[in-house]
Every structure is written in C-alpha cells, then in structure tokens.
Design an enzyme around this catalytic site. Sequence first.
Site, short mmCIF file in Angstrom:
data_model
loop_
_atom_site.label_atom_id
_atom_site.label_comp_id
_atom_site.label_asym_id
_atom_site.label_seq_id
_atom_site.Cartn_x
_atom_site.Cartn_y
_atom_site.Cartn_z
N HIS A 1 -51.26 21.53 5.43
CA HIS A 1 -51.16 20.08 5.53
C HIS A 1 -52.51 19.49 5.97
O HIS A 1 -53.01 18.52 5.40
CB HIS A 1 -50.08 19.67 6.53
CG HIS A 1 -48.68 19.70 5.98
ND1 HIS A 1 -48.12 20.84 5.49
CD2 HIS A 1 -47.76 18.71 5.84
CE1 HIS A 1 -46.89 20.58 5.08
NE2 HIS A 1 -46.64 19.29 5.27
N GLN B 1 0.82 -1.21 0.00
CA GLN B 1 0.00 0.00 0.00
C GLN B 1 0.86 1.26 0.00
O GLN B 1 0.48 2.29 -0.56
CB GLN B 1 -0.95 -0.01 1.21
CG GLN B 1 -1.91 -1.19 1.23
CD GLN B 1 -2.77 -1.29 -0.01
OE1 GLN B 1 -3.00 -0.30 -0.73
NE2 GLN B 1 -3.26 -2.49 -0.30
N GLU C 1 -8.32 2.85 5.72
CA GLU C 1 -8.85 2.37 4.44
C GLU C 1 -8.72 0.85 4.35
O GLU C 1 -9.67 0.15 4.00
CB GLU C 1 -8.06 3.04 3.31
CG GLU C 1 -8.50 2.62 1.92
CD GLU C 1 -7.58 3.16 0.85
OE1 GLU C 1 -8.01 3.18 -0.31
OE2 GLU C 1 -6.42 3.52 1.15
N HIS C 2 -7.54 0.32 4.66
CA HIS C 2 -7.28 -1.13 4.66
C HIS C 2 -6.89 -1.56 6.07
O HIS C 2 -6.08 -0.89 6.71
CB HIS C 2 -6.13 -1.50 3.72
CG HIS C 2 -6.31 -1.05 2.31
ND1 HIS C 2 -5.89 0.20 1.88
CD2 HIS C 2 -6.84 -1.67 1.23
CE1 HIS C 2 -6.16 0.32 0.59
NE2 HIS C 2 -6.73 -0.79 0.17
N HIS D 1 1.68 3.16 -3.33
CA HIS D 1 0.65 3.86 -4.10
C HIS D 1 0.92 5.35 -4.22
O HIS D 1 0.61 5.97 -5.23
CB HIS D 1 -0.73 3.66 -3.48
CG HIS D 1 -1.42 2.41 -3.92
ND1 HIS D 1 -1.72 2.13 -5.22
CD2 HIS D 1 -1.86 1.34 -3.21
CE1 HIS D 1 -2.33 0.96 -5.31
NE2 HIS D 1 -2.42 0.46 -4.10
N ASP E 1 -7.14 -5.31 -3.74
CA ASP E 1 -6.89 -4.27 -4.74
C ASP E 1 -7.32 -4.72 -6.13
O ASP E 1 -7.68 -3.88 -6.96
CB ASP E 1 -5.40 -3.92 -4.77
CG ASP E 1 -4.98 -3.03 -3.62
OD1 ASP E 1 -5.86 -2.51 -2.91
OD2 ASP E 1 -3.76 -2.85 -3.42
#
Length: 417
Positions: free
Chosen positions: A409, A249, A317-318, A252, A350
Amino acid sequence: MRILSLTSATEKKLLASRRAATRDAERIAARIVADIRRRGDAALFAWTKRLDGLALTSRTVWVSRAEFADARRVVPREFLAAAAHAARNIRAVARRQKPLDWAFEVEPGVRAGQLVRPIESVGCYLPGGRFSLVSTLLMTVIPAQVAGVPRIVVASPQPGPALLAVADMLGVASVARVGGAQAIAALAYGTRSIPRVDKIFGPGNRFVTAAKRLVSSDCAIDLLAGPTEAIVFAARGNAKFIAADLLAQAEHDPDAVSLFVTTSARLGRAVAREIERQLAQLPKSNPAWRSIAAHGAVLIARDVASAARFVNLFAPEHLTLPEDADSLLRRVDSAGSIFLGEWSAQTFGDYATGTNHVLPTGGVARTRGGLSVSDFVKCMSVQKITRAGFRRLAPVAREFARAEGLAAHGLSIEVRE
C-alpha cells in the site's frame, strides 16, 4: 381469540414459536433446493406436480403470448382500471425512492461520487395459494422498471387471468408457472428451462422464505418476507376497525400472526368479540380461521412503555396506530409499514397507497425496512484524485499503510512521488 397478559413469559413464547416454525420449514426447503440443484428441470417439474398438481414440461413452463392476450380480453375493465391506479401510485413512490448519481469535491483535488446502475436480471416471486397476488406483481415489477432492470422474470404457481393481464399491461413477457421453494431454487441456480437471475424478490410462505435464506449465499435476495404479521397498538379505538385490520392480514396465510396490543382490558375484550363476529362472516375455507386460532391474540400490557417495548421487540411487518398516533409513533423504532389513524386501513398499503407491501417479517424489521427501488440498483463509489490532491492525501495514506503493516500500500504511493 385468546386474551393474554403481556408478560416476559408471553413475549418469549410468541418469539420462540416464530423461530420454531422457521427451523421446520428450512429442513423441508433444503431437500427441495438440493434436488433442484442436482437434477434441474426434472426435479422442478416433479416437485411442481407433487406440490401444485401441475404437470409441466419445458414447453409449457412459460406463459405464451396467446395466454397474455386472452387474459386481457376476459379480465374486467374495472379491475384493470384499479390496477392502473395502484400502478401510478407505486411508480410515483418508487421514483421518489430512487438513489441518484452525485459527485462533489471533498477537498481540493479530491472528488468523490456515486454512480447508480440497475441489477442486470431479477426474479419476482408472486405467491399463489387460492389466488395469485396481482398486487405483488405491481410491488416488485414496478420498482424494477423504475430502476431500469433489463431482464425481469416472474414466477408464480398457476397464474390466473388477472395476473397475466396486469403483467401484459406492465410489459412483462416472461412469466413462469412455478412456485414454492422449487421456484426459488430454479431462479437462484438455473435449470435448462429457467435461466438463473442475479437477485430474487417477493414474499411467500415459510417454505419460500426458508428457500430464499438457503440460496442467499449463491444468489442475492431482497429480504426475508414470510407469513404475514400484523399488530394493532392502541389504548383507545374502534373495535370493529381494529378487528377488520387484523382479519385482513390473517387471511393471507394459516401461519399469519395477528396481535392486538393494548393497555385496556375492556377494549381488548371488545376486539376479541368483534374478531369472532367478523370471522363468522368468512367462509370456513378462509385461512383466517386457522391463523387466528393458532397465532392470534389480544395482549394486555401493564402500561404503554411495556406495550411499546414488545412492539419494537417483535418488529411486526404491519403496525397500525389507530388513536394517539403521533404520540405512539414516537415510541416505535421497528416495523415494516406503519398505518396512522383509524382510516388508514392496512388493506390500502397492500394495494394502493404506493408504499411497498413486500415487507420484512420474523423480526427482520429491526434492521431494515420494506422493499424499495434501492434494492434493485447498485450504488458504485467513484473517486478522482489530481496531482494536487495526491500531494494532500499521500501523507495520510502512508501513515495508515505503516500502521497496518501493508508495505505494498505504501509502495503504491511512493512510486507516484
């Protein structure tokens, strides 16, 4: 790799650094977004030239049919087979996720239901950098197709043959070679060359994420998926496997965050050593060198409870739980995607398990999960009331109208009586 004690001060510093990076990115992205809104194509092409080194015109901004055909011829069959395999799994998961139409009688004479309709047009943003992320094409386009979206536009800076070949395989005909905050602004507001879309999807660096946040009041977005985050949480495990997942990761983005959270100082030291050993095998140009130095750490917690508390606060995230996965999973409340057991490499998520890799970052996983088909559809409420149902509901509605002081109403009930 740094080894730190997981204290309240450490927690605050890690969370504060994430917020600071966001503020800096927003200032830069705001300039670009405002310029695209004001000058359209001229600004889009100027920023593309400045940031990506690509000279575009209204004629060359879109990939041609010939380029798609050429890409199919040059991309290895083995890669296309791998892409087809991943696509099957992603499509299978997406079909399971799709919301369904339904209707039932709530009480005699009162029916309620849901109609599911696709969003009319979407823009799928694919990060560029050293390589176009073909997997993100699959992760955004396939759910859109399963949802039935009529118009799917892809934007990616300098899309390569692999991306174009897979786009052609999926039947995607509209690929614009623009990226960054300028691509997000063009998709959100439209230019002479790039028609606006109803919703923007896909991850990106902190500038892309900042641009999505800025345009979100004018164009819908999926979620804020910025630079990658990964946490491995374990007191036991294979140091080689743990280090490999964190580095996968980390490569990236230079801003990626890679953390190993553990109660074992011994395992923490082993993972730190293994990170250095495996990192030495990667070229110096790999972003993992920068991200590990700036944002990587081994965090030694005093006990499992404090470690789990940090994981949920960070909401990564992970998240990998390589050992004692079932026990630790019961302590996890917030994460984008979770990997259980030592054989569940984050890389599989992924690419090929079928779950979506467009995931919330920056703590957003505390309130939502990753991308799914439901993000590409609208669920519309439908109700039908018969005369008998009217008689049952009228007294209820009259009481609410009176309590809320909404005379019209109440009148809408009275005129039917």
